[in-house]
Design a protein around this motif. Structure first.
Motif, PDB file in Angstrom:
ATOM      1  N   GLN A 165       0.845  -1.196   0.000  1.00 56.46           N
ATOM      2  CA  GLN A 165       0.000   0.000   0.000  1.00 56.46           C
ATOM      3  C   GLN A 165       0.881   1.247   0.000  1.00 56.46           C
ATOM      4  N   ILE A 166       0.440   2.272  -0.727  1.00 52.36           N
ATOM      5  CA  ILE A 166       1.224   3.504  -0.824  1.00 52.36           C
ATOM      6  C   ILE A 166       1.014   4.346   0.426  1.00 52.36           C
ATOM      7  N   VAL A 167       2.101   4.669   1.091  1.00 53.36           N
ATOM      8  CA  VAL A 167       2.070   5.530   2.275  1.00 53.36           C
ATOM      9  C   VAL A 167       2.260   6.985   1.868  1.00 53.36           C
ATOM     10  N   TRP A 168       3.105   7.197   0.869  1.00 51.34           N
ATOM     11  CA  TRP A 168       3.459   8.572   0.497  1.00 51.34           C
ATOM     12  C   TRP A 168       3.936   8.600  -0.946  1.00 51.34           C
ATOM     13  N   VAL A 169       3.350   9.478  -1.729  1.00 51.55           N
ATOM     14  CA  VAL A 169       3.920   9.827  -3.025  1.00 51.55           C
ATOM     15  C   VAL A 169       4.944  10.901  -2.693  1.00 51.55           C
ATOM     16  N   THR A 170       6.205  10.506  -2.580  1.00 53.49           N
ATOM     17  CA  THR A 170       7.207  11.364  -1.946  1.00 53.49           C
ATOM     18  C   THR A 170       7.273  12.751  -2.586  1.00 53.49           C
ATOM     19  N   GLY A 171       7.244  13.729  -1.705  1.00 49.21           N
ATOM     20  CA  GLY A 171       7.333  15.114  -2.138  1.00 49.21           C
ATOM     21  C   GLY A 171       6.040  15.687  -2.672  1.00 49.21           C
ATOM     22  N   ILE A 172       4.939  14.856  -2.667  1.00 50.35           N
ATOM     23  CA  ILE A 172       3.681  15.350  -3.245  1.00 50.35           C
ATOM     24  C   ILE A 172       2.497  15.182  -2.288  1.00 50.35           C
ATOM     25  N   ARG A 173       2.162  13.926  -1.907  1.00 50.02           N
ATOM     26  CA  ARG A 173       0.949  13.726  -1.118  1.00 50.02           C
ATOM     27  C   ARG A 173       1.060  12.477  -0.264  1.00 50.02           C
ATOM     28  N   GLN A 174       0.608  12.582   0.992  1.00 50.24           N
ATOM     29  CA  GLN A 174       0.559  11.449   1.913  1.00 50.24           C
ATOM     30  C   GLN A 174      -0.747  10.679   1.718  1.00 50.24           C
ATOM     31  N   ASP A 175      -0.745   9.426   2.114  1.00 55.20           N
ATOM     32  CA  ASP A 175      -1.953   8.599   2.063  1.00 55.20           C
ATOM     33  C   ASP A 175      -2.766   8.780   3.343  1.00 55.20           C
ATOM     34  N   GLU A 176      -4.089   8.842   3.188  1.00 56.74           N
ATOM     35  CA  GLU A 176      -5.017   9.056   4.307  1.00 56.74           C
ATOM     36  C   GLU A 176      -4.967   7.919   5.329  1.00 56.74           C
ATOM     37  N   ARG A 177      -4.678   6.702   4.876  1.00 58.75           N
ATOM     38  CA  ARG A 177      -4.780   5.526   5.732  1.00 58.75           C
ATOM     39  C   ARG A 177      -3.739   5.493   6.855  1.00 58.75           C
ATOM     40  N   TYR A 178      -2.693   6.332   6.741  1.00 62.20           N
ATOM     41  CA  TYR A 178      -1.615   6.275   7.733  1.00 62.20           C
ATOM     42  C   TYR A 178      -1.521   7.574   8.533  1.00 62.20           C
ATOM     43  N   ARG A 179      -2.600   8.342   8.514  1.00 61.47           N
ATOM     44  CA  ARG A 179      -2.599   9.621   9.208  1.00 61.47           C
ATOM     45  C   ARG A 179      -2.570   9.439  10.719  1.00 61.47           C
ATOM     46  N   ILE A 180      -2.206  10.497  11.416  1.00 66.35           N
ATOM     47  CA  ILE A 180      -2.168  10.493  12.879  1.00 66.35           C
ATOM     48  C   ILE A 180      -3.577  10.754  13.426  1.00 66.35           C
ATOM     49  N   GLU A 181      -3.994   9.894  14.372  1.00 62.79           N
ATOM     50  CA  GLU A 181      -5.281  10.065  15.057  1.00 62.79           C
ATOM     51  C   GLU A 181      -5.040  10.416  16.519  1.00 62.79           C
ATOM     52  N   LYS A 182      -6.103  10.754  17.227  1.00 63.03           N
ATOM     53  CA  LYS A 182      -5.982  11.076  18.652  1.00 63.03           C
ATOM     54  C   LYS A 182      -5.481   9.879  19.444  1.00 63.03           C
ATOM     55  N   THR A 183      -5.761   8.679  18.929  1.00 61.70           N
ATOM     56  CA  THR A 183      -5.372   7.463  19.651  1.00 61.70           C
ATOM     57  C   THR A 183      -3.968   6.978  19.306  1.00 61.70           C
ATOM     58  N   THR A 184      -3.305   7.662  18.366  1.00 60.61           N
ATOM     59  CA  THR A 184      -1.965   7.239  17.939  1.00 60.61           C
ATOM     60  C   THR A 184      -0.965   7.431  19.073  1.00 60.61           C
ATOM     61  N   THR A 185      -0.166   6.404  19.320  1.00 59.67           N
ATOM     62  CA  THR A 185       0.829   6.495  20.396  1.00 59.67           C
ATOM     63  C   THR A 185       2.265   6.538  19.853  1.00 59.67           C
ATOM     64  N   ASN A 186       2.487   6.004  18.675  1.00 59.88           N
ATOM     65  CA  ASN A 186       3.826   6.005  18.084  1.00 59.88           C
ATOM     66  C   ASN A 186       3.814   6.804  16.768  1.00 59.88           C
ATOM     67  N   ILE A 187       4.390   7.990  16.840  1.00 55.24           N
ATOM     68  CA  ILE A 187       4.386   8.885  15.673  1.00 55.24           C
ATOM     69  C   ILE A 187       5.751   8.856  14.992  1.00 55.24           C
ATOM     70  N   LEU A 188       5.716   8.640  13.705  1.00 57.65           N
ATOM     71  CA  LEU A 188       6.961   8.622  12.914  1.00 57.65           C
ATOM     72  C   LEU A 188       6.967   9.814  11.968  1.00 57.65           C
ATOM     73  N   LYS A 189       8.040  10.584  12.041  1.00 53.57           N
ATOM     74  CA  LYS A 189       8.230  11.724  11.135  1.00 53.57           C
ATOM     75  C   LYS A 189       9.166  11.296  10.005  1.00 53.57           C
ATOM     76  N   ILE A 190       8.737  11.521   8.776  1.00 53.90           N
ATOM     77  CA  ILE A 190       9.562  11.180   7.612  1.00 53.90           C
ATOM     78  C   ILE A 190       9.727  12.445   6.773  1.00 53.90           C
ATOM     79  N   GLN A 191      10.984  12.827   6.544  1.00 49.42           N
ATOM     80  CA  GLN A 191      11.260  14.077   5.816  1.00 49.42           C
ATOM     81  C   GLN A 191      12.094  13.794   4.581  1.00 49.42           C
ATOM     82  N   LEU A 192      11.658  14.380   3.476  1.00 50.49           N
ATOM     83  CA  LEU A 192      12.419  14.321   2.235  1.00 50.49           C
ATOM     84  C   LEU A 192      13.445  15.452   2.223  1.00 50.49           C
ATOM     85  N   ILE A 193      14.710  15.098   2.117  1.00 48.30           N
ATOM     86  CA  ILE A 193      15.776  16.102   2.108  1.00 48.30           C
ATOM     87  C   ILE A 193      16.070  16.476   0.669  1.00 48.30           C
ATOM     88  N   ILE A 194      15.840  17.727   0.340  1.00 48.35           N
ATOM     89  CA  ILE A 194      16.049  18.203  -1.036  1.00 48.35           C
ATOM     90  C   ILE A 194      17.353  18.976  -1.119  1.00 48.35           C
TER      91      ILE A 194
END
Length: 437
Positions: free
Chosen positions: A408-437
């Motif tokens: 499943q696509i999590v991120w079209v890098t540099g363009i758009r994230q997928d809705e299915r992996y968004r952060i919710e109020k119940t999320t306990t483990n948050i991962l930050k992913i950054q594209l370095i340009i």
């Protein structure tokens, strides 16, 4: 001639005095005179000799002749032997082109291996005229008419101001011995036909033809420098560099007087040959392309995009393991756990780590790929439609990578994230992913 040569070198090539010089010596008249002249100046010289094995025993006799001369005069001697005919067949080259490629490739190798500074060849004014006439017949443009340059980086041609008669007279006056190349008497090659048939007629019509020709080439060189200056100024106004690609603004380009000439000037060194196809791109449809061996020119809406041809990756998928903090290939990503989220963007996403299945995969997009764009309440969208909406060029599409989890696509890098992996109020483990340009 020696005094004139000494002044010419001092005025135009003063760096040779303290340099280590390789002289390309075939054993023929021109190169033996060049060798004699530099011996008289007592410069630090060595001899390079290529045996192309094209004339049977004559080729080896040339090699022995140059070697014995070098030994007798205590000059360092370096030589090599080429199977020129097979090389030409393997690479589908003419014998002349094959010999030239072999010769200069070996020259540069010796320059580096032996730690010398320059390579000097014995091209003279008559060679320059013959090259001009050959290029004139081949429609090579202004570049082909300005002649053999006196210096190309570490290659120097100090005899270009002298003609063949000057060199012959000097050789006879100084009793210089040389080897005659029997192939020079044959009209099998275009250059020999020009040398034996055309040039004598031109000199007969105009006894000072060669001197007049040299002045003409000076004028052509000056004109070419003016063209270079104008093209350089306009290039900065019309072309924008983005990453490894150049974007030619079609609107600005089409307003230039004779824009075809500018396109030719800017693109001629990239190996293109289908010039009419290139000129037609300006008014052509988006998506049309013209190729050279290593580059592509693509029409995309308002631009012509010049880029190198993308080679297929030996690896078409790259894996990201759990707890991996960075990715360097095929693009740069920084990955870390955070306690809360800040403002997301095209280059930064925040995802629920517990929803991810490792290893994550980076891959290129495929026909039929779809995802659920962030903020669109679970609606599916094809990646191809996203590209169209974002008005991405073909080049941009080819350079876009998808970050995937369990197919499943999590991120079209540099363009758009997928809705299915968004952060919710119940999320306990948050991962930050950054594209370095």
């Amino acid at each position: 001639m020696l005094e004139k040569f000494k002044i010419h070198i001092a005025q135009n090539f003063p760096s040779l005095k303290n340099g280590k010089l390789f002289l390309a010596v075939s054993g023929g008249l021109d190169s033996m005179v060049l060798l004699h002249l530099f011996r008289q100046l007592q410069y630090d010289i060595a001899v390079l000799h290529c045996n192309f094995q094209l004339r049977g025993i004559e080729s080896f006799q040339d090699q022995i002749f140059v070697q014995e001369y070098s030994i007798k005069n205590s000059i360092p001697f370096f030589y090599t032997q080429f199977d020129t005919e097979n090389f030409a067949k393997d690479y589908k080259l003419s014998i002349q082109v094959a010999a030239r490629e072999l010769r200069y490739s070996w020259f540069y190798e010796q320059l580096e291996e032996q730690n010398y500074d320059f390579i000097l060849t014995a091209h003279h004014a008559d060679d320059n005229l013959e090259t001009f006439l050959i290029n004139l017949s081949r429609a090579t443009g202004l570049d082909g008419l300005i002649g053999i340059p006196e210096q190309n980086d570490t290659i120097i041609r100090p005899l270009l101001v002298f003609n063949r008669l000057d060199i012959e007279n000097y050789a006879n006056e100084n009793q210089i011995k040389w080897r005659e190349d029997s192939s020079n008497a044959s009209d099998k090659y275009v250059r020999n036909k020009i040398r034996h048939q055309l040039v004598p007629i031109l000199k007969e019509i105009h006894p000072n033809f060669l001197a007049s020709f040299q002045k003409t080439q000076q004028y052509l060189q000056q004109a070419n420098e003016m063209v270079d200056d104008a093209a350089s100024i306009l290039f900065s106004q019309v072309v924008e560099e983005k990453g490894d690609a150049f974007y030619f603004n079609v609107k600005k380009l089409s307003k230039l007087p004779n824009y075809k000439s500018y396109l030719y000037h800017w693109l001629k060194d990239f190996g293109f040959s289908a010039w009419e196809d290139i000129y037609n791109l300006v008014d052509g449809q988006s998506g049309k392309q013209v190729f050279s061996n290593e580059f592509r020119l693509l029409k995309d809406r308002k631009y012509l995009i010049l880029s190198s041809l993308i080679q297929e990756d030996a690896i078409d998928e790259y894996f990201i393991e759990k707890n991996q903090s960075e990715v360097k290939i095929p693009l740069k990503l920084a990955i870390c756990k955070v306690s809360d989220i800040s403002l997301a963007s095209n280059t930064i996403i925040f995802v629920d780590e517990d929803l991810l299945v490792f290893p994550l995969v980076l891959r290129k997009w495929k026909t039929g790929d779809f995802f659920q764009p962030f903020g669109m309440n679970g609606k599916e969208k094809k990646i191809s439609k996203l590209f169209k909406d974002e008005k991405l060029s073909l080049l941009d599409k080819e350079n876009t990578w998808l970050l995937c989890s369990n197919n499943q696509i999590v991120w079209v890098t540099g363009i758009r994230q997928d809705e299915r992996y968004r952060i919710e109020k119940t999320t306990t483990n948050i991962l930050k992913i950054q594209l370095i340009i």
